[in-house]
Design a protein around this motif. Structure first.
Motif, PDB file in Angstrom:
ATOM      1  N   SER A   1      81.389  17.690  19.815  1.00  0.00           N
ATOM      2  CA  SER A   1      80.651  18.881  19.413  1.00  0.00           C
ATOM      3  C   SER A   1      81.599  20.058  19.185  1.00  0.00           C
ATOM      4  CB  SER A   1      79.620  19.237  20.492  1.00  0.00           C
ATOM      5  OG  SER A   1      78.938  20.426  20.165  1.00  0.00           O
ATOM      6  N   GLN A   2      82.606  20.197  20.045  1.00  0.00           N
ATOM      7  CA  GLN A   2      83.575  21.284  19.901  1.00  0.00           C
ATOM      8  C   GLN A   2      84.429  21.099  18.651  1.00  0.00           C
ATOM      9  OE1 GLN A   2      85.533  20.847  23.676  1.00  0.00           O
ATOM     10  NE2 GLN A   2      84.105  22.178  24.753  1.00  0.00           N
ATOM     11  N   PHE A   3      84.818  19.857  18.360  1.00  0.00           N
ATOM     12  CA  PHE A   3      85.609  19.577  17.155  1.00  0.00           C
ATOM     13  C   PHE A   3      84.800  19.859  15.896  1.00  0.00           C
ATOM     14  CE2 PHE A   3      88.837  17.647  19.738  1.00  0.00           C
ATOM     15  CZ  PHE A   3      89.967  17.605  18.934  1.00  0.00           C
ATOM     16  N   LEU A   4      83.532  19.476  15.883  1.00  0.00           N
ATOM     17  CA  LEU A   4      82.691  19.733  14.719  1.00  0.00           C
ATOM     18  C   LEU A   4      82.514  21.234  14.503  1.00  0.00           C
ATOM     19  CD1 LEU A   4      79.993  16.947  15.180  1.00  0.00           C
ATOM     20  CD2 LEU A   4      81.682  17.099  13.316  1.00  0.00           C
ATOM     21  N   HIS A   5      82.350  21.964  15.599  1.00  0.00           N
ATOM     22  CA  HIS A   5      82.186  23.417  15.488  1.00  0.00           C
ATOM     23  C   HIS A   5      83.447  24.062  14.922  1.00  0.00           C
ATOM     24  CE1 HIS A   5      80.734  27.441  16.371  1.00  0.00           C
ATOM     25  NE2 HIS A   5      81.906  27.695  16.946  1.00  0.00           N
ATOM     26  N   LYS A   6      84.611  23.681  15.449  1.00  0.00           N
ATOM     27  CA  LYS A   6      85.847  24.283  14.956  1.00  0.00           C
ATOM     28  C   LYS A   6      86.135  23.839  13.520  1.00  0.00           C
ATOM     29  CE  LYS A   6      90.574  25.482  16.130  1.00  0.00           C
ATOM     30  NZ  LYS A   6      91.625  25.533  17.168  1.00  0.00           N
ATOM     31  N   SER A   7      85.765  22.602  13.178  1.00  0.00           N
ATOM     32  CA  SER A   7      85.930  22.142  11.794  1.00  0.00           C
ATOM     33  C   SER A   7      85.122  23.009  10.853  1.00  0.00           C
ATOM     34  CB  SER A   7      85.487  20.680  11.667  1.00  0.00           C
ATOM     35  OG  SER A   7      86.309  19.824  12.428  1.00  0.00           O
ATOM     36  N   ALA A   8      83.891  23.317  11.231  1.00  0.00           N
ATOM     37  CA  ALA A   8      83.045  24.171  10.403  1.00  0.00           C
ATOM     38  C   ALA A   8      83.646  25.572  10.282  1.00  0.00           C
ATOM     39  CB  ALA A   8      81.637  24.244  10.994  1.00  0.00           C
ATOM     40  N   GLU A   9      84.252  26.063  11.358  1.00  0.00           N
ATOM     41  CA  GLU A   9      84.888  27.383  11.314  1.00  0.00           C
ATOM     42  C   GLU A   9      86.080  27.408  10.358  1.00  0.00           C
ATOM     43  OE1 GLU A   9      84.220  29.539  15.616  1.00  0.00           O
ATOM     44  OE2 GLU A   9      85.936  28.197  15.390  1.00  0.00           O
ATOM     45  N   MET A  10      86.784  26.302  10.259  1.00  0.00           N
ATOM     46  CA  MET A  10      87.985  26.248   9.429  1.00  0.00           C
ATOM     47  C   MET A  10      87.670  26.202   7.935  1.00  0.00           C
ATOM     48  SD  MET A  10      90.654  26.384  11.394  1.00  0.00           S
ATOM     49  CE  MET A  10      89.677  27.559  12.372  1.00  0.00           C
TER      50      MET A  10
END
Length: 282
Positions: free
Chosen positions: A144-153
């Motif tokens: 979930s944290q990786f998906l969130h940061k991916s979306a931020e990038m």
């Protein structure tokens, strides 16, 4: 922390054996290599679904779990600017050596460590985030944290693509483990199977399409899942060699003729395509 260390040690040892000369040869013969890989190998078949390779020129790409660096080098050779991240310290080393020999210096850069804590990258600065057989290495909270940061990038118009195992049939999964394949004993051999599970760096988790659709849907407005490998999955029972690769290519072609829903139910692999990153659009 213990699991992360175990994974790092596993992949440091694995990628220390990478033949950089082989990578250079593959990327140096890009058209031939990519045509064969996309038609034959599940992760390449999935990642480049829809002829992604035709859109990469001038894109800024972030690859998570870049591993031996081959895909990062391929994308760079296709005209992308690639930032490759992996837990293994070997990945940047491999990329520097291979990129120098291929004349791709400045087009691909590698970083080792925990992506979640990295401060190297600016939000909304990438056109594409990719992960090839990456998310299933994470527990649900970390995913979930990786998906969130991916979306931020990603830029507002950006896209994320993840190729992952597809386990949409529990009965088929049980049968899969009953069948021994190279590197994995049958679950009927309880002691050997337990030892294999203990050494497996992948956590016990849900790899169904429903799970990925829900998890990615929290960070992206549009999530498309393409399943494949319902026939190709049986290649693991065949001897290695060119005849096996020919059968795999045929299997992918025949899968297009299967009734609707069969690939979803019996797929080996899935492509998760995520668009409209909520973090970039807000």
């Amino acid at each position: 922390m213990e699991v992360a260390l175990k994974n790092k040690e596993h992949y440091d040892a694995l990628y220390a054996r990478v033949d950089v000369g082989k990578l250079v040869h593959q990327v140096g013969n890009l058209e031939r290599f990519l045509a064969d890989a996309v038609a034959t190998d599940t992760s390449w078949h999935g990642l480049y679904h829809g002829e992604l390779y035709k859109r990469l020129a001038s894109m800024r790409v972030l690859e998570l779990g870049a591993g031996d660096g081959l895909n990062a080098l391929v994308m760079a050779a296709l005209g992308a600017e690639v930032v490759a991240v992996d837990i293994s310290e070997m990945t940047p080393v491999i990329l520097r050596k291979a990129a120098s020999q291929l004349g791709l210096d400045g087009r691909v850069s590698g970083y080792a460590g925990d992506f979640l804590s990295m401060k190297h990258f600016s939000p909304r600065s990438f056109d594409l985030v990719v992960g090839k057989a990456f998310l299933h290495h994470l527990d649900p909270e970390t995913e979930s944290q990786f998906l969130h940061k991916s979306a931020e990038m990603l830029k507002p118009s950006g896209e994320a693509r993840f190729v992952e195992p597809a386990i949409n049939s529990t009965a088929l999964d049980v049968l899969r483990y009953l069948t021994p394949v190279p590197g994995r004993p049958s679950s009927l051999n309880r002691s050997a199977f337990r030892a294999w599970k203990d050494a497996d760096p992948h956590p016990a988790r849900d790899n169904s399409s429903a799970h990925f659709r829900e998890a990615a849907g929290k960070e992206f407005g549009r999530v498309e899942i393409v399943c494949f490998g319902a026939l190709e999955r049986f290649e693991r029972l065949l001897p290695r060699g060119e005849s096996c690769r020919s059968i795999r290519r045929l299997a992918f072609r025949l899968e297009r003729l299967l009734p609707p829903g069969w690939n979803d139910a019996f797929a080996r692999t899935q492509l998760i395509v995520c668009r409209e990153p909520r973090a970039a659009l807000n």
